[in-house]
Motif scaffolding. Structure first.
Motif, PDB file in Angstrom:
ATOM      1  N   SER A  74       2.813  -7.186   0.170  1.00 23.50           N
ATOM      2  CA  SER A  74       1.751  -8.186   0.101  1.00 23.50           C
ATOM      3  C   SER A  74       2.240  -9.475  -0.550  1.00 23.50           C
ATOM      4  O   SER A  74       2.017 -10.571  -0.026  1.00 23.50           O
ATOM      5  CB  SER A  74       0.559  -7.621  -0.669  1.00 23.50           C
ATOM      6  N   LEU A  75       2.898  -9.359  -1.692  1.00 25.73           N
ATOM      7  CA  LEU A  75       3.358 -10.542  -2.415  1.00 25.73           C
ATOM      8  C   LEU A  75       4.328 -11.370  -1.583  1.00 25.73           C
ATOM      9  O   LEU A  75       4.323 -12.602  -1.655  1.00 25.73           O
ATOM     10  CB  LEU A  75       4.017 -10.138  -3.726  1.00 25.73           C
ATOM     11  N   LYS A  76       5.170 -10.706  -0.808  1.00 24.94           N
ATOM     12  CA  LYS A  76       6.172 -11.394  -0.011  1.00 24.94           C
ATOM     13  C   LYS A  76       5.636 -11.888   1.336  1.00 24.94           C
ATOM     14  O   LYS A  76       6.375 -12.462   2.134  1.00 24.94           O
ATOM     15  CB  LYS A  76       7.370 -10.483   0.222  1.00 24.94           C
ATOM     16  N   GLY A  77       4.355 -11.652   1.597  1.00 20.89           N
ATOM     17  CA  GLY A  77       3.759 -12.143   2.830  1.00 20.89           C
ATOM     18  C   GLY A  77       4.230 -11.423   4.074  1.00 20.89           C
ATOM     19  O   GLY A  77       4.384 -12.036   5.136  1.00 20.89           O
ATOM     20  N   LEU A  78       4.414 -10.094   3.951  1.00 24.15           N
ATOM     21  CA  LEU A  78       4.994  -9.313   5.043  1.00 24.15           C
ATOM     22  C   LEU A  78       3.981  -8.397   5.737  1.00 24.15           C
ATOM     23  O   LEU A  78       4.375  -7.503   6.481  1.00 24.15           O
ATOM     24  CB  LEU A  78       6.176  -8.484   4.518  1.00 24.15           C
ATOM     25  N   ASP A  79       2.702  -8.624   5.511  1.00 22.58           N
ATOM     26  CA  ASP A  79       1.699  -7.732   6.095  1.00 22.58           C
ATOM     27  C   ASP A  79       1.774  -7.690   7.619  1.00 22.58           C
ATOM     28  O   ASP A  79       1.480  -6.660   8.229  1.00 22.58           O
ATOM     29  CB  ASP A  79       0.297  -8.164   5.659  1.00 22.58           C
ATOM     30  N   ASP A  80       2.149  -8.793   8.237  1.00 19.96           N
ATOM     31  CA  ASP A  80       2.242  -8.837   9.694  1.00 19.96           C
ATOM     32  C   ASP A  80       3.669  -8.595  10.192  1.00 19.96           C
ATOM     33  O   ASP A  80       3.922  -8.667  11.395  1.00 19.96           O
ATOM     34  CB  ASP A  80       1.753 -10.196  10.214  1.00 19.96           C
ATOM     35  N   VAL A  81       4.580  -8.318   9.284  1.00 17.18           N
ATOM     36  CA  VAL A  81       5.993  -8.122   9.636  1.00 17.18           C
ATOM     37  C   VAL A  81       6.366  -6.646   9.593  1.00 17.18           C
ATOM     38  O   VAL A  81       7.107  -6.150  10.452  1.00 17.18           O
ATOM     39  CB  VAL A  81       6.898  -8.940   8.679  1.00 17.18           C
ATOM     40  N   VAL A  82       5.862  -5.936   8.580  1.00 18.97           N
ATOM     41  CA  VAL A  82       6.116  -4.499   8.416  1.00 18.97           C
ATOM     42  C   VAL A  82       4.771  -3.784   8.480  1.00 18.97           C
ATOM     43  O   VAL A  82       3.904  -4.002   7.628  1.00 18.97           O
ATOM     44  CB  VAL A  82       6.820  -4.209   7.074  1.00 18.97           C
ATOM     45  N   SER A  83       4.589  -2.935   9.468  1.00 18.31           N
ATOM     46  CA  SER A  83       3.314  -2.241   9.659  1.00 18.31           C
ATOM     47  C   SER A  83       3.225  -1.019   8.735  1.00 18.31           C
ATOM     48  O   SER A  83       4.214  -0.603   8.118  1.00 18.31           O
ATOM     49  CB  SER A  83       3.151  -1.812  11.113  1.00 18.31           C
ATOM     50  N   VAL A  84       2.029  -0.410   8.659  1.00 17.94           N
ATOM     51  CA  VAL A  84       1.774   0.641   7.673  1.00 17.94           C
ATOM     52  C   VAL A  84       0.909   1.745   8.271  1.00 17.94           C
ATOM     53  O   VAL A  84      -0.034   1.477   9.019  1.00 17.94           O
ATOM     54  CB  VAL A  84       1.060   0.063   6.426  1.00 17.94           C
ATOM     55  N   SER A  85       1.228   2.990   7.898  1.00 20.45           N
ATOM     56  CA  SER A  85       0.325   4.135   8.081  1.00 20.45           C
ATOM     57  C   SER A  85       0.023   4.721   6.708  1.00 20.45           C
ATOM     58  O   SER A  85       0.929   4.844   5.869  1.00 20.45           O
ATOM     59  CB  SER A  85       0.961   5.220   8.959  1.00 20.45           C
ATOM     60  N   VAL A  86      -1.243   5.093   6.491  1.00 22.13           N
ATOM     61  CA  VAL A  86      -1.685   5.613   5.198  1.00 22.13           C
ATOM     62  C   VAL A  86      -2.104   7.072   5.345  1.00 22.13           C
ATOM     63  O   VAL A  86      -2.965   7.396   6.173  1.00 22.13           O
ATOM     64  CB  VAL A  86      -2.867   4.784   4.650  1.00 22.13           C
ATOM     65  N   VAL A  87      -1.520   7.951   4.525  1.00 22.36           N
ATOM     66  CA  VAL A  87      -1.864   9.365   4.581  1.00 22.36           C
ATOM     67  C   VAL A  87      -3.201   9.612   3.888  1.00 22.36           C
ATOM     68  O   VAL A  87      -3.718   8.777   3.150  1.00 22.36           O
ATOM     69  CB  VAL A  87      -0.774  10.237   3.926  1.00 22.36           C
ATOM     70  N   HIS A  88      -3.758  10.792   4.126  1.00 19.79           N
ATOM     71  CA  HIS A  88      -4.973  11.252   3.448  1.00 19.79           C
ATOM     72  C   HIS A  88      -4.644  11.504   1.972  1.00 19.79           C
ATOM     73  O   HIS A  88      -3.543  11.957   1.644  1.00 19.79           O
ATOM     74  CB  HIS A  88      -5.444  12.551   4.113  1.00 19.79           C
ATOM     75  N   PRO A  89      -5.571  11.254   1.048  1.00 18.96           N
ATOM     76  CA  PRO A  89      -5.248  11.456  -0.372  1.00 18.96           C
ATOM     77  C   PRO A  89      -5.058  12.915  -0.771  1.00 18.96           C
ATOM     78  O   PRO A  89      -4.344  13.192  -1.747  1.00 18.96           O
ATOM     79  CB  PRO A  89      -6.428  10.831  -1.111  1.00 18.96           C
ATOM     80  N   TYR A  90      -5.684  13.841  -0.058  1.00 21.65           N
ATOM     81  CA  TYR A  90      -5.506  15.256  -0.419  1.00 21.65           C
ATOM     82  C   TYR A  90      -4.158  15.745   0.087  1.00 21.65           C
ATOM     83  O   TYR A  90      -3.815  15.594   1.258  1.00 21.65           O
ATOM     84  CB  TYR A  90      -6.612  16.110   0.180  1.00 21.65           C
TER      85      TYR A  90
END
Length: 322
Positions: A74-90
């Protein structure tokens, strides 16, 4: 986390993580490096060139190690450069899952996997080691580049400057030796220290970890009082963000769940104000998900919290004014 031996899942990972009653974290296995041009990294690893859209992060909003990577992204402004998948918290017997029945759990947006261990065996069918997040994945080669958070944040800090904020350097050359020294102390006694306290098998091991944890927090409190507002003066760098992800979880989970209860973060005026300043940095608050944090810790460790009840408190708001 979960454990794999020769590509086969093991559910007894905790029995492999303690020695003489002390929690011992295993080293990450994938240690390749992304550079701007694909040349060798700091230890000779290389061959992965930075490019927008090529790389993907697998993360947990609950995990402090993964949280580091989201902050730097986020700080480096890369939200549109490196994509993300988020796992379930459990995290159950099969480790991190890609179930989507929890807010902001995205599922595996690349392959539709059910569990994180499937991503590891996609990269290495006979993988042996722990299955953790974060994971930095290369879409082009369909493999894991790196699963060590401290190295991933340095890649994000420098390799993608052609598409992100080149003006922001979180690991300035003039401070690198000092940052490395402080990182080592904070990692041993604070970042990993809370886990050493929480997963200790003996009273002696627990007491030793808690004592070192609070001795280090006391030193950090004094350091900020003498020369803040950040660890190295006027601007935050990598060391601040590595500490922040533990501090932001401290009162919500580590104080009670890991029995790190000599003091709360709120009992440290300097550290509390420091954590709030970091939280209020543009782009950071959106990376903090207390619902994931509390649900993960209180439901995923039945040996520590058998009924899996998630406490309603403490009421936490890092933007409030005392």
């Amino acid at each position: 986390m979960s454990l794999m031996i020769d590509g086969q899942l093991r559910t007894d990972w905790m029995s492999h993580e303690t020695k003489h009653g002390e929690f011992v974290r295993k080293d990450s296995q994938f240690r390749n490096w992304i550079t701007a041009d694909g040349s060798a990294g700091p230890s000779g690893e290389g061959g992965f060139a930075a490019a927008p859209g090529r790389y993907h992060l697998y993360v947990s909003h609950a995990c402090p190690w993964a949280h580091r990577t989201l902050i730097v992204r986020s700080l480096k402004g890369l939200d549109d450069v490196v994509s993300v998948s988020v796992v379930h918290p459990y995290m159950g017997p099969e480790g991190w899952s890609f179930a989507t029945d929890f807010p902001d759990a995205t599922g595996d947006t690349l392959y539709g996997a059910a569990f994180m261990h499937e991503i590891y065996t996609r990269a290495e069918p006979h993988y042996s080691g722990i299955v953790t997040v974060p994971v930095l994945w290369d879409r082009e080669r369909e493999t894991i580049v790196n699963n060590e958070s401290s190295e991933i944040i340095r890649m994000l800090n420098s390799a993608f400057d052609a598409w992100g904020r080149a003006d922001l350097d979180l690991y300035p050359e003039a401070l690198r030796a000092d940052i490395d020294r402080l990182n080592a102390e904070v990692y041993d006694n604070v970042n990993n220290g809370v886990y050493r306290a929480g997963f200790a098998d003996t009273q002696t091991a627990h007491a030793g970890a808690v004592t070192r944890l609070f001795a280090t927090l006391n030193k950090l409190e004094e350091r900020l009082a003498a020369g803040g507002p950040y660890l190295f003066g006027a601007t935050p760098n990598e060391a601040d963000w590595r500490l922040f992800t533990t501090l932001v979880r401290f009162d919500a989970v580590y104080h009670e769940h890991f029995k790190c209860n000599l003091c709360r973060l709120i009992d440290y005026p300097q550290l509390r104000a420091y954590a709030r300043r970091l939280y209020e940095t543009p782009g950071v608050a959106a990376t903090v998900h207390f619902d994931h944090i509390k649900h993960h810790y209180y439901t995923s460790h039945p040996e520590l919290n058998p009924r899996g009840l998630v406490p309603l408190g403490p009421a936490e708001d890092f933007t409030c004014v005392d």
